[in-house]
Design an enzyme around this catalytic site. Sequence first.
Site, mmCIF file in Angstrom:
data_model
loop_
_atom_site.group_PDB
_atom_site.id
_atom_site.type_symbol
_atom_site.label_atom_id
_atom_site.label_comp_id
_atom_site.label_asym_id
_atom_site.label_seq_id
_atom_site.Cartn_x
_atom_site.Cartn_y
_atom_site.Cartn_z
ATOM 1 N N ALA A 146 39.410 47.025 37.688
ATOM 2 C CA ALA A 146 38.312 46.093 37.961
ATOM 3 C C ALA A 146 38.186 45.844 39.461
ATOM 4 O O ALA A 146 39.164 45.937 40.208
ATOM 5 C CB ALA A 146 38.572 44.782 37.230
ATOM 6 N N LEU A 201 43.262 44.803 38.912
ATOM 7 C CA LEU A 201 42.255 45.102 39.933
ATOM 8 C C LEU A 201 42.494 46.469 40.566
ATOM 9 O O LEU A 201 43.618 46.848 40.864
ATOM 10 C CB LEU A 201 42.284 44.038 41.034
ATOM 11 C CG LEU A 201 41.792 42.635 40.673
ATOM 12 C CD1 LEU A 201 41.814 41.736 41.902
ATOM 13 C CD2 LEU A 201 40.390 42.659 40.066
ATOM 14 N N CYS A 202 41.393 47.159 40.809
ATOM 15 C CA CYS A 202 41.445 48.481 41.456
ATOM 16 C C CYS A 202 42.186 48.424 42.794
ATOM 17 O O CYS A 202 42.963 49.324 43.119
ATOM 18 C CB CYS A 202 40.004 48.951 41.668
ATOM 19 S SG CYS A 202 39.807 50.317 42.783
ATOM 20 N N PHE A 203 41.946 47.332 43.536
ATOM 21 C CA PHE A 203 42.557 47.251 44.859
ATOM 22 C C PHE A 203 44.040 46.883 44.800
ATOM 23 O O PHE A 203 44.713 46.845 45.819
ATOM 24 C CB PHE A 203 41.772 46.279 45.755
ATOM 25 C CG PHE A 203 40.536 46.919 46.327
ATOM 26 C CD1 PHE A 203 40.522 47.385 47.634
ATOM 27 C CD2 PHE A 203 39.402 47.104 45.559
ATOM 28 C CE1 PHE A 203 39.406 48.013 48.159
ATOM 29 C CE2 PHE A 203 38.277 47.727 46.071
ATOM 30 C CZ PHE A 203 38.273 48.187 47.375
#
Lengths: 131, 267
Positions: free
Chosen positions: B77, B159-161
């Site tokens: 996400a 989260l993607c990050f």
Amino acid sequence: MNPEELLFAETHEWAHIADQDGGKVATIGISANAVEALTDLVYMDLPAAGTQVTAGNSFGEVESVKATSELYCPVDGEIVDVNTSLPDNLEILNSDPYGDGWIIKVKLSNEDSLAKLLDYAAYQKQCDEAH
Amino acid sequence: MNRARLIIDPPANGAWNMAVDQALLETASESGLTTLRFYQWDEPTLSLGYFQKHEDRALHPPSLTCPLVRRRTGGGAILHHSELTYSLCVPSSNRWCAKNAELYEAIHLMVIGYLQQKSIRASLYRETTAAVKTPVFNAASNETEDKNNRPRIDPSAFLCFGRRSAGDVVMQGYKIMGSAQRRGKNALLQHGSLLLERSRFAPELPGIEDISGGQISLKKTIEKLSASAENELRIELFAGMLSKLELEAAKRIFFELFGNQQWNLCR
């Protein structure tokens, strides 16, 4: 299965055609080239047996670390079997893409689409030209 | 050299942004036109990766109040707030379409080159990189750093990050840019986010400005990245906008997919 005996779609799916109960059944998977290009696979979405499929249309999706890709059916017909254990064991696609890595089996409703498929040599040439 | 369209859009609703990217993918597939688009989001929005479960957003309390949209691309996400988002739709006739990792890295190297011009050091993440900082919001302790002030590490971050894969852009170990692709039969969509500044809805993720102490001009960033794209991708960009047909397609896609809760909550 020996990849040299399979037919391939330009979209990198393979098909093995066999006679069964008076009709023809295609076992379908994705090529070793496609698995390599997709890199690390993480998810796969597959249809249920009984689903009608059309050549050239999407029948499932696969996600790698970088890309989500659609899987395109190389033949027309009805899905009669699905490798349901595959989504939980995606490493099989790396180790045996032309064997235990089969994805679906389709009972052909006609053989029209087969003429559009490539033999192994033509498919390899397509892959070589893309690089 | 192939001509390609450049679209610079004003901030828009998350579902609309995703619908436009999908419409541009259809254009690339049907007419062979390459489009590079830059855009932002008109309110902080959480976009879910295609295969993520919407219930999993509970794993990230800071973003719970943000609207949600499900992307057609995979990965983790993303909290879209203080960032620049891009999309690139390439037809299969373009040689970049066949190159998964290469296109991913090509775009990211353009960003690294631009940051270098501003004396900001960033690099591509490699799996062998020793010092990996993967900040993850820890709901139990409300902390994002360990006792040595190093960000907490979780390889399955929501989260993607908070994740890493080869080719991501990192600064001092923090991920500041990631991209994802959607492959169709005749075209490829790649979109990604450049994290400019820490968001209060994802406080564990510093952006370029937080890490470097410098300021990033959106206008200049878009200009420089567009120029780099022309050189590196060997395309000639012309300024454009959505055609009437593409607008109609985006509206259809908005109602069928991204603006529809059945789609957003389908997993």
